[in-house]
Write a protein that holds these residues in place. Structure first.
Motif, PDB file in Angstrom:
ATOM      1  N   ASP A 146       0.793  -1.118  -0.015  1.00 41.16           N
ATOM      2  CA  ASP A 146       0.073  -0.004  -0.103  1.00 41.16           C
ATOM      3  C   ASP A 146       0.858   1.477   0.036  1.00 41.16           C
ATOM      4  O   ASP A 146       0.353   2.354  -0.773  1.00 41.16           O
ATOM      5  N   GLU A 147       1.918   1.268   0.865  1.00 39.99           N
ATOM      6  CA  GLU A 147       2.734   2.302   0.997  1.00 39.99           C
ATOM      7  C   GLU A 147       3.201   2.664  -0.335  1.00 39.99           C
ATOM      8  O   GLU A 147       3.503   4.009  -0.875  1.00 39.99           O
ATOM      9  N   THR A 148       3.772   1.556  -0.956  1.00 42.93           N
ATOM     10  CA  THR A 148       4.712   1.542  -2.236  1.00 42.93           C
ATOM     11  C   THR A 148       3.636   2.201  -3.195  1.00 42.93           C
ATOM     12  O   THR A 148       4.167   3.116  -4.064  1.00 42.93           O
ATOM     13  N   GLY A 197       2.996   4.122 -16.093  1.00 45.11           N
ATOM     14  CA  GLY A 197       3.607   3.182 -16.782  1.00 45.11           C
ATOM     15  C   GLY A 197       2.469   1.851 -16.745  1.00 45.11           C
ATOM     16  O   GLY A 197       2.894   0.848 -17.186  1.00 45.11           O
ATOM     17  N   VAL A 198       1.640   2.130 -15.851  1.00 47.90           N
ATOM     18  CA  VAL A 198       0.666   0.905 -15.490  1.00 47.90           C
ATOM     19  C   VAL A 198      -0.781   1.143 -16.125  1.00 47.90           C
ATOM     20  O   VAL A 198      -1.299   2.056 -15.771  1.00 47.90           O
ATOM     21  N   LYS A 199      -1.183   0.073 -16.934  1.00 47.50           N
ATOM     22  CA  LYS A 199      -2.566   0.305 -17.476  1.00 47.50           C
ATOM     23  C   LYS A 199      -3.223  -0.394 -16.756  1.00 47.50           C
ATOM     24  O   LYS A 199      -3.133  -1.510 -16.268  1.00 47.50           O
ATOM     25  N   THR A 200      -4.410   0.487 -16.242  1.00 43.89           N
ATOM     26  CA  THR A 200      -5.514  -0.213 -15.326  1.00 43.89           C
ATOM     27  C   THR A 200      -6.800  -0.139 -16.116  1.00 43.89           C
ATOM     28  O   THR A 200      -7.163   0.811 -16.597  1.00 43.89           O
ATOM     29  N   THR A 201      -7.397  -1.312 -16.049  1.00 42.92           N
ATOM     30  CA  THR A 201      -8.841  -1.345 -16.782  1.00 42.92           C
ATOM     31  C   THR A 201      -9.966  -0.769 -15.724  1.00 42.92           C
ATOM     32  O   THR A 201      -9.839  -1.493 -14.600  1.00 42.92           O
ATOM     33  N   ALA A 202     -10.484   0.112 -16.054  1.00 40.18           N
ATOM     34  CA  ALA A 202     -11.716   0.696 -15.233  1.00 40.18           C
ATOM     35  C   ALA A 202     -12.795   0.334 -16.235  1.00 40.18           C
ATOM     36  O   ALA A 202     -12.733   0.318 -17.318  1.00 40.18           O
ATOM     37  N   THR A 215      -4.775  -3.447  -6.838  1.00 37.58           N
ATOM     38  CA  THR A 215      -3.701  -4.606  -6.344  1.00 37.58           C
ATOM     39  C   THR A 215      -2.382  -4.434  -6.281  1.00 37.58           C
ATOM     40  O   THR A 215      -2.250  -3.171  -6.871  1.00 37.58           O
ATOM     41  N   SER A 216      -1.457  -4.971  -6.082  1.00 34.47           N
ATOM     42  CA  SER A 216      -0.136  -4.396  -6.007  1.00 34.47           C
ATOM     43  C   SER A 216       0.441  -4.327  -7.429  1.00 34.47           C
ATOM     44  O   SER A 216       1.256  -3.532  -7.656  1.00 34.47           O
ATOM     45  N   ASP A 217      -0.325  -5.072  -8.307  1.00 33.63           N
ATOM     46  CA  ASP A 217       0.087  -4.784  -9.618  1.00 33.63           C
ATOM     47  C   ASP A 217      -0.723  -3.769 -10.547  1.00 33.63           C
ATOM     48  O   ASP A 217      -0.851  -3.596 -11.791  1.00 33.63           O
ATOM     49  N   GLY A 218      -1.339  -2.850  -9.701  1.00 30.86           N
ATOM     50  CA  GLY A 218      -2.236  -1.892 -10.310  1.00 30.86           C
ATOM     51  C   GLY A 218      -3.634  -2.193 -10.842  1.00 30.86           C
ATOM     52  O   GLY A 218      -3.976  -1.301 -11.574  1.00 30.86           O
ATOM     53  N   ALA A 219      -4.337  -3.404 -10.654  1.00 31.47           N
ATOM     54  CA  ALA A 219      -5.619  -3.402 -11.211  1.00 31.47           C
ATOM     55  C   ALA A 219      -6.452  -3.209 -10.081  1.00 31.47           C
ATOM     56  O   ALA A 219      -6.106  -3.012  -8.967  1.00 31.47           O
ATOM     57  N   ILE A 220      -7.809  -2.948 -10.537  1.00 29.52           N
ATOM     58  CA  ILE A 220      -8.787  -2.691  -9.361  1.00 29.52           C
ATOM     59  C   ILE A 220      -9.020  -3.760  -8.951  1.00 29.52           C
ATOM     60  O   ILE A 220      -9.480  -4.681  -9.338  1.00 29.52           O
ATOM     61  N   ALA A 221      -8.951  -3.767  -7.532  1.00 28.51           N
ATOM     62  CA  ALA A 221      -8.942  -5.020  -6.701  1.00 28.51           C
ATOM     63  C   ALA A 221     -10.384  -5.315  -6.502  1.00 28.51           C
ATOM     64  O   ALA A 221     -11.253  -4.619  -6.617  1.00 28.51           O
ATOM     65  N   GLN A 237      -7.090   2.247  -0.920  1.00 26.42           N
ATOM     66  CA  GLN A 237      -6.016   2.931  -0.365  1.00 26.42           C
ATOM     67  C   GLN A 237      -5.945   4.350  -0.681  1.00 26.42           C
ATOM     68  O   GLN A 237      -5.298   5.107  -0.178  1.00 26.42           O
ATOM     69  N   PHE A 238      -6.792   4.825  -1.856  1.00 22.70           N
ATOM     70  CA  PHE A 238      -6.672   6.009  -2.405  1.00 22.70           C
ATOM     71  C   PHE A 238      -8.154   6.612  -2.018  1.00 22.70           C
ATOM     72  O   PHE A 238      -8.951   5.941  -2.706  1.00 22.70           O
ATOM     73  N   VAL A 239      -7.924   7.950  -1.736  1.00 23.34           N
ATOM     74  CA  VAL A 239      -9.308   8.653  -1.878  1.00 23.34           C
ATOM     75  C   VAL A 239      -8.890   9.639  -2.815  1.00 23.34           C
ATOM     76  O   VAL A 239      -8.241  10.434  -2.588  1.00 23.34           O
ATOM     77  N   LEU A 240      -9.894   9.910  -3.749  1.00 21.87           N
ATOM     78  CA  LEU A 240      -9.737  10.512  -4.827  1.00 21.87           C
ATOM     79  C   LEU A 240     -10.605  11.941  -4.781  1.00 21.87           C
ATOM     80  O   LEU A 240     -11.830  11.734  -4.410  1.00 21.87           O
ATOM     81  N   VAL A 241     -10.167  12.891  -5.464  1.00 23.15           N
ATOM     82  CA  VAL A 241     -11.112  13.996  -5.585  1.00 23.15           C
ATOM     83  C   VAL A 241     -11.185  14.454  -7.026  1.00 23.15           C
ATOM     84  O   VAL A 241      -9.986  14.654  -7.671  1.00 23.15           O
ATOM     85  N   ASN A 242     -12.254  14.404  -7.747  1.00 20.57           N
ATOM     86  CA  ASN A 242     -12.433  14.393  -9.332  1.00 20.57           C
ATOM     87  C   ASN A 242     -11.193  13.356 -10.120  1.00 20.57           C
ATOM     88  O   ASN A 242     -10.770  13.542 -11.139  1.00 20.57           O
ATOM     89  N   GLY A 243     -11.156  12.133  -9.327  1.00 20.16           N
ATOM     90  CA  GLY A 243      -9.959  11.497  -9.814  1.00 20.16           C
ATOM     91  C   GLY A 243      -8.680  11.368  -9.444  1.00 20.16           C
ATOM     92  O   GLY A 243      -7.956  10.701 -10.130  1.00 20.16           O
ATOM     93  N   GLN A 244      -8.328  12.592  -8.559  1.00 22.06           N
ATOM     94  CA  GLN A 244      -7.107  12.897  -8.721  1.00 22.06           C
ATOM     95  C   GLN A 244      -6.644  12.675  -7.185  1.00 22.06           C
ATOM     96  O   GLN A 244      -7.500  12.945  -6.279  1.00 22.06           O
ATOM     97  N   LEU A 245      -5.394  12.335  -6.922  1.00 25.46           N
ATOM     98  CA  LEU A 245      -4.931  12.032  -5.380  1.00 25.46           C
ATOM     99  C   LEU A 245      -4.388  13.616  -5.058  1.00 25.46           C
ATOM    100  O   LEU A 245      -3.542  13.930  -5.727  1.00 25.46           O
ATOM    101  N   GLN A 246      -4.743  13.861  -3.975  1.00 22.40           N
ATOM    102  CA  GLN A 246      -4.471  14.989  -3.229  1.00 22.40           C
ATOM    103  C   GLN A 246      -4.011  16.264  -4.214  1.00 22.40           C
ATOM    104  O   GLN A 246      -2.963  16.785  -4.416  1.00 22.40           O
ATOM    105  N   PRO A 247      -5.004  16.732  -4.979  1.00 16.22           N
ATOM    106  CA  PRO A 247      -4.942  17.833  -5.898  1.00 16.22           C
ATOM    107  C   PRO A 247      -4.822  19.238  -5.225  1.00 16.22           C
ATOM    108  O   PRO A 247      -5.061  19.282  -3.977  1.00 16.22           O
TER     109      PRO A 247
END
Ligand code: C2O
Ligand code: CU
Ligand code: CU
Length: 493
Positions: free
Chosen positions: A42-44, A87-92, A212-218, A232-242
């Motif tokens: 999670d930290e990583t 560099g990691v593609k996530t399917t959403a 997940t650790s390899d970047g997929a939606i868990a 692990q992430f709480v996003l605002v308009n899809g962004q982390l800590q904008p």
């Protein structure tokens, strides 16, 4: 079959390896993590995700109609590739390719037509959360749009319906998954006479993301199914800590579009004014607030003034105890966004009277709703159940019958160990009072709501009226609880 309360069974959870009834239907994850297990991964991940960028606006859904008073547009739900981690593609899964989905901005009185195409491999619907529209246009689980099908949702927005709404899928059993994969978008009904015409508006849609650790939606694990999913992430308009640059007084709308996370929002001590709830403006502004708790699916409108001198505050989500079960990590304060108050910032005064809200008046009938949680063991299988009036959701069953246009008083009793946000479709209600720990408190102000938190052990009274005939749903808006049965039907006739 033996039934226990969940609390007394949590100790057993660490030994559960068997499958629940949901697994059998192929909905549950292949792999199961123990409750509250947080890995150093999670930290990583946190460090990898870009953060601190300027807050983006949610893209506006373009109106294809030239006719005044008509809003016409296309929405498509489809898988998309996004890059949360470099560099990691996530399917959403997304509406029109963006997370959150496009902003729908309409005006009271508008005729709305949304041509929707389902490019997912599951049936889906679009539910217009909070809108006063007929049930057959409201994306009920009984009206699925099959893969590759197109459907036109059509409705007219009544007068006095201005407010902060949203849309998300509501298919039978797949709501939680479709929302956490990314399907949710904001919808604003603008008033014809806007008291904040001269104040810039900013829209903040808050969502949760669990990778997940390899970047997929868990997938959801056992803990998510029990407590509701928190990523692990709480996003605002899809962004982390904008970062938000505050140039002067702003009018903010905030959506809690998470599956289950309670947001005890503060501006790290900077005071703000609440001017609206789910269903639009309050009568009078509530000034000098430090904290507002926004349960899943609730929305607020606030006025944020610049600081007295240039400086920075943070939009924070402080811990809120909602009775999570099992071996979960203690909640921490989450930094949602950084707010830079610029030197040029000018405060703008807002009026003391924002609108009039007519009280719903005397109730002609009463309903009683009871939330319970159980854990059962049958044939060596453990399963959790989240129930309304002792029953698990059945979309072919009518649980309540109400008369069209009749004001009812609903008593909502939470007999479970967790808080549950109560939500009803198709209308806005008024909270009357709350009974909690033997003390009765009247609602502090008149407001229109479609979602309200019911604390563990609390009894709420609300007044509600349905103005369209047909079948409505009401449920807990912790989406995992909704999927697991904490939902019921109301027939209006
Ligand atoms: Cu946000 Cu039943 O819905
Ligand atoms: Cu809804
Ligand atoms: Cu719940």
């Amino acid at each position: 079959m033996t039934r226990y309360s969940i609390q007394s069974m949590t100790i057993l959870l660490s030994t559960i390896i068997s499958t629940s009834h949901l697994y059998a239907e192929g909905m549950m994850p292949q792999m199961m993590q123990m409750p509250g297990m947080q890995t150093s991964d999670d930290e990583t991940l946190m460090n990898k995700m870009p953060h601190g960028e300027k807050l983006k606006e949610i893209p506006l859904l373009k109106n294809q109609s030239q006719q005044p008073g008509v809003f016409k547009a296309d929405l498509v739900a489809a898988p998309v590739q996004v890059e949360f981690l470099p560099g990691v593609k996530t399917t959403a899964w997304a509406y029109n390719g963006t997370l959150p989905g496009s902003m729908i901005e309409v005006t009271e009185g508008d005729k709305v037509e949304i041509n929707f195409t389902n490019k997912l491999e599951q049936p889906t619907t679009i539910h217009w959360h909070g809108l006063p529209i007929p049930p057959e246009q409201d994306g009920n689980p009984m009206d699925p749009i099959q893969p590759q099908q197109t459907h036109a949702y059509q409705f007219t927005l009544p007068n006095d319906s201005a407010g902060t709404y949203w849309y998300h899928p509501h298919p039978h059993k797949y709501t939680a998954e479709q929302v956490y994969k990314g399907l949710a978008g904001p919808l604003i009904i603008k008033p014809k006479n806007d008291p904040f015409n001269d104040i810039p508006e900013r829209d903040l849609m808050i969502s949760d993301l669990k990778l997940t650790s390899d970047g997929a939606i868990a997938d959801n694990d056992m803990n998510d199914w029990m407590n509701g999913r928190e990523g692990q992430f709480v996003l605002v308009n899809g962004q982390l800590q904008p970062v938000i640059d505050l140039k002067g007084t702003e009018h903010w709308r905030i959506w809690n579009a998470t599956s289950a996370r309670y947001l005890a929002l503060t501006l790290s001590g900077h005071k703000f004014t609440q001017v609206g709830t789910d269903g639009g403006l309050l009568e009078k502004p509530l000034r000098d607030l430090q904290k507002i708790i926004l349960a899943p699916a609730e929305r607020i409108e606030i006025i944020v003034d610049p600081l007295d001198k240039p400086g920075t505050v943070s939009l924070l989500a402080e811990p809120y105890k909602r009775g999570k079960m099992g071996n979960v990590q203690p909640d921490k304060t989450i930094n949602l966004a950084t707010v830079n108050s610029l030197s040029s910032g000018k405060a703008v005064a807002i009026p003391e009277q924002l609108r009039t809200i007519t009280p719903l008046g005397e109730a002609k009938s009463a309903k009683r709703i009871e939330f319970t949680e159980t854990m059962s063991m049958a044939n060596g299988h453990h399963s959790m159940a989240f129930l309304i009036n002792g029953k698990s959701f059945d979309m072919d069953r009518i649980d309540m019958i109400s008369r069209l246009h009749e004001v009812e008083i609903w008593e909502i009793i939470n007999k479970s160990d967790m808080d549950h946000p109560f939500h009803i479709h198709g209308t806005q209600f008024q909270v009357v009072d709350s009974v909690f720990k033997n003390a009765k408190t009247s609602a502090p102000y008149l407001a229109w709501k479609d979602t309200v938190n019911v604390r563990s052990g609390e009894t709420l009274h609300i007044k509600v009226r349905q103005d369209f005939p047909g079948v409505r749903m009401f449920h807990c808006h912790i989406l995992e609880h909704e999927v697991q049965g904490m939902m019921a039907t109301q027939m209006v006739k």
